[in-house]
Design a protein around this motif. Structure first.
Motif, short mmCIF file in Angstrom:
data_model
loop_
_atom_site.label_atom_id
_atom_site.label_comp_id
_atom_site.label_asym_id
_atom_site.label_seq_id
_atom_site.Cartn_x
_atom_site.Cartn_y
_atom_site.Cartn_z
N MET A 1 124.59 55.46 57.39
CA MET A 1 125.57 55.50 56.28
C MET A 1 126.60 56.58 56.57
SD MET A 1 126.05 53.78 53.53
CE MET A 1 124.61 53.20 52.66
N GLU A 2 127.89 56.23 56.47
CA GLU A 2 128.96 57.18 56.76
C GLU A 2 129.78 57.40 55.48
OE1 GLU A 2 131.57 57.46 60.67
OE2 GLU A 2 132.36 55.89 59.37
N ARG A 3 130.39 58.58 55.38
CA ARG A 3 131.28 58.87 54.24
C ARG A 3 132.71 58.97 54.70
NH1 ARG A 3 127.88 63.66 51.14
NH2 ARG A 3 126.41 62.25 50.09
N THR A 4 133.62 58.48 53.87
CA THR A 4 135.04 58.72 54.11
C THR A 4 135.68 59.17 52.80
OG1 THR A 4 137.05 57.86 55.15
CG2 THR A 4 135.88 56.36 53.65
N PHE A 5 136.89 59.69 52.94
CA PHE A 5 137.62 60.19 51.78
C PHE A 5 138.83 59.28 51.54
CE2 PHE A 5 141.06 62.78 50.01
CZ PHE A 5 140.46 63.13 48.80
N PHE A 48 146.31 69.86 52.25
CA PHE A 48 145.65 68.60 52.60
C PHE A 48 146.32 67.94 53.80
CE2 PHE A 48 145.20 63.98 52.06
CZ PHE A 48 143.83 63.89 52.14
N TYR A 49 147.66 67.96 53.83
CA TYR A 49 148.41 67.30 54.90
C TYR A 49 148.87 68.28 55.99
CZ TYR A 49 148.81 62.81 52.40
OH TYR A 49 148.55 61.59 51.80
N HIS A 50 148.14 69.40 56.17
CA HIS A 50 148.61 70.43 57.11
C HIS A 50 148.82 69.88 58.53
CE1 HIS A 50 144.32 70.61 58.09
NE2 HIS A 50 144.69 71.13 59.24
N VAL A 51 148.04 68.84 58.92
CA VAL A 51 148.22 68.28 60.28
C VAL A 51 149.60 67.65 60.46
CG1 VAL A 51 145.77 67.85 60.72
CG2 VAL A 51 147.18 66.04 59.70
N ASN A 123 138.01 64.84 60.15
CA ASN A 123 138.95 64.89 59.03
C ASN A 123 138.30 64.43 57.73
OD1 ASN A 123 141.01 65.99 60.51
ND2 ASN A 123 141.95 64.03 61.00
N ALA A 124 137.38 63.47 57.79
CA ALA A 124 136.67 63.04 56.57
C ALA A 124 135.89 64.21 55.99
CB ALA A 124 135.75 61.86 56.88
N ALA A 125 135.20 64.95 56.83
CA ALA A 125 134.41 66.10 56.34
C ALA A 125 135.33 67.15 55.73
CB ALA A 125 133.59 66.70 57.49
N PHE A 126 136.46 67.43 56.40
CA PHE A 126 137.41 68.40 55.86
C PHE A 126 137.98 67.93 54.52
CE2 PHE A 126 142.01 69.22 55.35
CZ PHE A 126 141.97 70.58 55.09
N GLU A 127 138.40 66.68 54.47
CA GLU A 127 139.07 66.16 53.27
C GLU A 127 138.12 66.07 52.08
OE1 GLU A 127 140.89 62.54 54.66
OE2 GLU A 127 142.40 63.63 55.83
N ILE A 128 136.87 65.64 52.33
CA ILE A 128 135.88 65.57 51.24
C ILE A 128 135.64 66.98 50.68
CG2 ILE A 128 133.43 65.16 50.72
CD1 ILE A 128 133.61 62.77 52.76
#
Ligand code: ATP
Ligand code: MG
Length: 139
Positions: A1-5, A48-51, A123-128
């Motif tokens: 199971m994977e998580r996304t934001f 959030f959009y720093h990249v 990025n999912a881990a950072f964003e969550i």
């Protein structure tokens, strides 16, 4: 199971599309592990959009995501959730988005494209963690 934001962006919230987009998400088998409405500050959107901070659209994007109105923030769970959610969203520019995708059906233009999705596990881990504490996420 994977998580996304995921984010339901201001253009979609404003047009009363929250329910239609959540229906697409749930019918594709994603579990909604966390969800809240929020009005982002400009500082939150910039972090959030720093990249993207060197991109020409950064100022417009962060202004739209903050001053454009409330958003819905989501943590989605499924096998291969990151790729699966990006497929369901469709291409960044709705003109290029495939039939059946959320952006093809709902997006206004390349900026007001209705939804956000993480593009990698890092990025999912950072964003969550940018928007949710662990106790707010219920598997
Ligand atoms: P997202 O990160 O929102 O899921 P994405 O990964 O498809 O979308 P990115 O390249 O990460 O697209 O761009 C982030 C967001 O910046 C886009 O979703 C869109 O709102 C905005 N954006 C991207 N390219 C442009 C552009 N050329 N002009 C205006 N806005 C843009
Ligand atoms: Mg992106």
């Amino acid at each position: 199971m994977e998580r996304t934001f995921a984010i339901i962006k201001p253009d979609a919230v404003e047009r009363n599309l929250i329910g239609k987009i959540l229906e697409r998400i749930e019918s594709k088998g994603f579990r909604i592990a966390a969800m809240k409405r929020a009005r982002l500050t400009l500082e939150q959107a910039e972090g959030f959009y720093h990249v993207h901070k060197e991109r020409p659209f950064f100022k417009d994007l962060t202004t739209y995501m903050s001053a454009g109105g409330p958003v819905v923030l989501l943590v989605l769970e499924k096998d291969n959730a990151i790729t699966g959610w990006r497929e369901l969203m469709g291409a960044t520019n709705p003109k290029d988005a495939a039939d059946g995708t959320i952006r093809k059906e709902f997006a206004v233009d390349i900026e007001k494209n209705s939804v956000h999705g993480s593009d990698s596990p890092e990025n999912a881990a950072f964003e969550i963690s940018y928007f949710f504490s662990q106790t707010e996420i219920l598997s």
